[in-house]
Design an enzyme around this catalytic site. Structure first.
Site, PDB file in Angstrom:
ATOM      1  N   ARG A  69      27.946 -44.862 -34.136  1.00 49.48           N
ATOM      2  CA  ARG A  69      26.750 -44.074 -34.427  1.00 49.48           C
ATOM      3  C   ARG A  69      26.670 -42.947 -33.415  1.00 49.48           C
ATOM      4  NH1 ARG A  69      20.848 -44.798 -32.625  1.00 49.48           N
ATOM      5  NH2 ARG A  69      19.857 -43.228 -33.929  1.00 49.48           N
ATOM      6  N   HIS A 113      18.522 -36.339 -33.429  1.00 44.31           N
ATOM      7  CA  HIS A 113      18.247 -37.171 -32.247  1.00 44.31           C
ATOM      8  C   HIS A 113      17.665 -36.231 -31.175  1.00 44.31           C
ATOM      9  CE1 HIS A 113      19.473 -41.167 -30.186  1.00 44.31           C
ATOM     10  NE2 HIS A 113      18.724 -40.523 -29.320  1.00 44.31           N
ATOM     11  N   GLU A 158      14.213 -42.479 -33.973  1.00 42.00           N
ATOM     12  CA  GLU A 158      12.960 -42.781 -33.269  1.00 42.00           C
ATOM     13  C   GLU A 158      11.911 -41.676 -33.360  1.00 42.00           C
ATOM     14  OE1 GLU A 158      13.791 -43.862 -29.207  1.00 42.00           O
ATOM     15  OE2 GLU A 158      14.810 -45.697 -29.773  1.00 42.00           O
ATOM     16  N   ASN A 280      15.835 -49.784 -33.338  1.00 37.65           N
ATOM     17  CA  ASN A 280      16.217 -49.729 -31.927  1.00 37.65           C
ATOM     18  C   ASN A 280      15.267 -50.630 -31.163  1.00 37.65           C
ATOM     19  OD1 ASN A 280      17.975 -47.767 -32.763  1.00 37.65           O
ATOM     20  ND2 ASN A 280      17.018 -46.090 -31.610  1.00 37.65           N
ATOM     21  N   TYR A 282      14.481 -52.415 -27.357  1.00 38.82           N
ATOM     22  CA  TYR A 282      14.753 -52.549 -25.915  1.00 38.82           C
ATOM     23  C   TYR A 282      13.921 -53.642 -25.260  1.00 38.82           C
ATOM     24  CZ  TYR A 282      17.778 -48.551 -26.302  1.00 38.82           C
ATOM     25  OH  TYR A 282      18.822 -47.747 -26.661  1.00 38.82           O
ATOM     26  N   GLU A 341      20.339 -49.483 -32.008  1.00 42.23           N
ATOM     27  CA  GLU A 341      20.437 -49.344 -30.546  1.00 42.23           C
ATOM     28  C   GLU A 341      19.904 -50.605 -29.904  1.00 42.23           C
ATOM     29  OE1 GLU A 341      18.587 -45.963 -28.578  1.00 42.23           O
ATOM     30  OE2 GLU A 341      19.320 -44.613 -30.143  1.00 42.23           O
TER      31      GLU A 341
HETATM   32  C1  FCB Z   1      16.261 -44.620 -26.883  1.00 44.68           C
HETATM   33  C2  FCB Z   1      16.921 -43.326 -27.297  1.00 44.68           C
HETATM   34  C3  FCB Z   1      18.304 -43.139 -26.721  1.00 44.68           C
HETATM   35  C4  FCB Z   1      18.399 -43.638 -25.288  1.00 44.68           C
HETATM   36  C5  FCB Z   1      17.828 -45.024 -25.156  1.00 44.68           C
HETATM   37  C6  FCB Z   1      17.918 -45.590 -23.758  1.00 44.68           C
HETATM   38  O1  FCB Z   1      14.880 -44.487 -26.991  1.00 44.68           O
HETATM   39  O2  FCB Z   1      17.035 -43.245 -28.707  1.00 44.68           O
HETATM   40  O3  FCB Z   1      18.640 -41.786 -26.842  1.00 44.68           O
HETATM   41  O4  FCB Z   1      17.821 -42.731 -24.437  1.00 44.68           O
HETATM   42  O5  FCB Z   1      16.484 -45.028 -25.562  1.00 44.68           O
END
Ligand code: FCB
Length: 426
Positions: A69, A113, A158, A280, A282, A341
């Site tokens: 990607r 992006h 995002e 995505n 985290y 992600e």
């Molecule tokens: C996400 C973004 C990516 C990167 C990660 C750590 O929010 O999409 O570009 O910065 O965080």
């Protein structure tokens, strides 16, 4: 076939910002403005991927991924965002796509992006409805060139983070701090997504996705205030972008006191059938409320768990929780899910913490009761981490930004072995 891949984004890795006719983007302007990015770092050179893409594709082939990607820089393809097409910019992505296909790696481009052509920002950027239409025009141009080899497309990355950090708080480009008056940016982005989806399909694209950043929202306590604040934050972060795209309706946005400029027919355009939802993930977010600064919520620390070098809490089961909650919320309206992600910032070559992070998240996602079709690690390379510049290292591969030397970290070797085991399993 389940997609195992790595993810990157154009401004974070390419460099070569004035080469072959590329126009300026909002990130060029922002990063060159003193005080905006830590230590004045810019993406001028980044990982020099524009020149070193063959080496980077070889690294991916060595890792054993079957998908990649990446994002396409709109200002390379259309230097002023509209009007003339820059063939030399398209040629770069043509070469990249060929290099990937030669190695049996499926190219999965994201069309936006965050590096909007500066000329479009000068006309209002995503606050302007025109940008949605321009985005679709650009999507059509790219698809016409690449759809013969690219099966899967992602429209936006995002839109939530871009709206909040870029237009709400001003900590990302274009650096506008409009608070909730940034809400039209949500609508124009997802309207652009819908129009671009139509344009991509008309140009022969087989599969179209959007990538949303999502987070499990944890109320800080069972108090009515905290529960209400958590619900409000959930609407903003998770539902504002998923509800209209998947169900054709916005959630109740009255808590934000700003209007969404919806015109007749917009919601039908936005709710184009999709072939997948990119997620995505985290970390979870703990919310109490209301905030002291007029906000209907406030962020609370998540304690008692490890944190990354960025200070982000590490909660692998949050990914399972998130996926199960999407299924519970959308039911049959939830298309197949791709984790587009997931990853973490840690220093050092012997990155055992990253191995533990990836291992934990892969195990957790497999426990979720959803139709999961892919997982992409953020990121292949250490790169330009937006307002943090080169300080946060998310790569499976270490980059020495002085010499551009790439060195696979322990996590790269771990993932290689993991992927080898997957291919013998199936
Ligand atoms: C996400 C973004 C990516 C990167 C990660 C750590 O929010 O999409 O570009 O910065 O965080």
């Amino acid at each position: 076939m389940f997609l195992w891949g790595t993810a990157t984004a154009s401004y974070q890795i390419e460099g070569a910002v004035t080469e072959d006719g590329r126009g300026p983007s909002v990130w060029d302007t922002f990063s060159r403005t003193p005080g905006r990015v830590r230590d004045g770092h810019t993406g001028d050179v980044a990982c020099d991927h524009y020149h070193r893409y063959s080496e980077d594709v070889a690294l991916m082939a060595g890792l054993g991924v079957n998908a990649y990607r990446f994002s396409i820089a709109w200002p390379r393809v259309m230097p002023t965002g509209a009007g003339p097409v820059n063939q030399a910019g398209l040629d770069f992505y043509d070469r990249l796509v060929d290099a990937l296909c030669e190695r049996g790696i499926a190219p999965v481009p994201t069309l936006f992006h965050w590096d909007l052509p500066q000329a479009l920002e000068d006309e209002g950027g995503w606050l302007s409805r025109d940008t949605s239409r321009r985005f679709a025009d650009y999507a059509a141009v790219v698809a016409e060139r690449l759809a013969d080899r690219v099966r899967m497309w992602i429209t936006l990355n995002e839109p939530f983070v871009h709206m909040v950090e870029g237009y709400g708080l001003g900590i990302h480009a274009p650096g506008r701090a409009l608070m909730f008056d940034a809400l039209p940016v949500a609508h124009h982005q997802i309207l652009g997504h819908g129009l671009a989806t139509q344009a991509l399909r008309a140009a022969g694209a087989e599969q179209v996705l959007i990538t949303n950043n999502c987070t499990p929202v944890w109320p800080a306590s069972d108090s009515p205030e905290d529960l209400a604040a958590a619900e409000t934050y959930d609407i903003l972060h998770n539902r504002l972008f998923n509800d209209p795209v998947l169900t054709g309706a916005y959630p109740d946005l009255s808590a934000f006191g700003a209007e969404i400029p919806v015109k007749s027919g917009d919601l039908e355009t936005i709710a184009q059938p999709l072939d997948g939802l990119g997620i995505n993930y985290y970390n979870p977010t703990r919310i109490g409320g209301p905030g002291g600064d007029g906000l209907p919520f406030r962020f609370e620390e998540i304690s008692g768990v490890p944190t990354t070098a960025f200070g982000w809490p590490v909660v692998p089961d949050g990914l399972r929780e998130l996926l199960d909650s999407l299924k519970a919320r959308y039911g049959d309206a939830l298309p197949p899910v791709y984790i587009t992600e997931n990853g973490c910032s840690y220093d050092g070559l012997d990155d055992q913490e990253r191995i533990a992070y990836l291992d934990g998240h892969i195990r957790a996602m497999r426990q979720a009761d959803v139709d999961l079709r892919g997982y992409f690690v953020w990121s292949l390379l250490d790169n330009f981490e937006w307002a943090e510049g080169y300080h946060q290292r998310f790569g499976l591969v270490h980059v020495d930004f002085e010499t551009q030397r790439r060195t696979p970290k322990a996590s790269y070797h771990w993932l290689r072995k993991f992927l080898e085991a997957q291919s013998t399993d199936t």
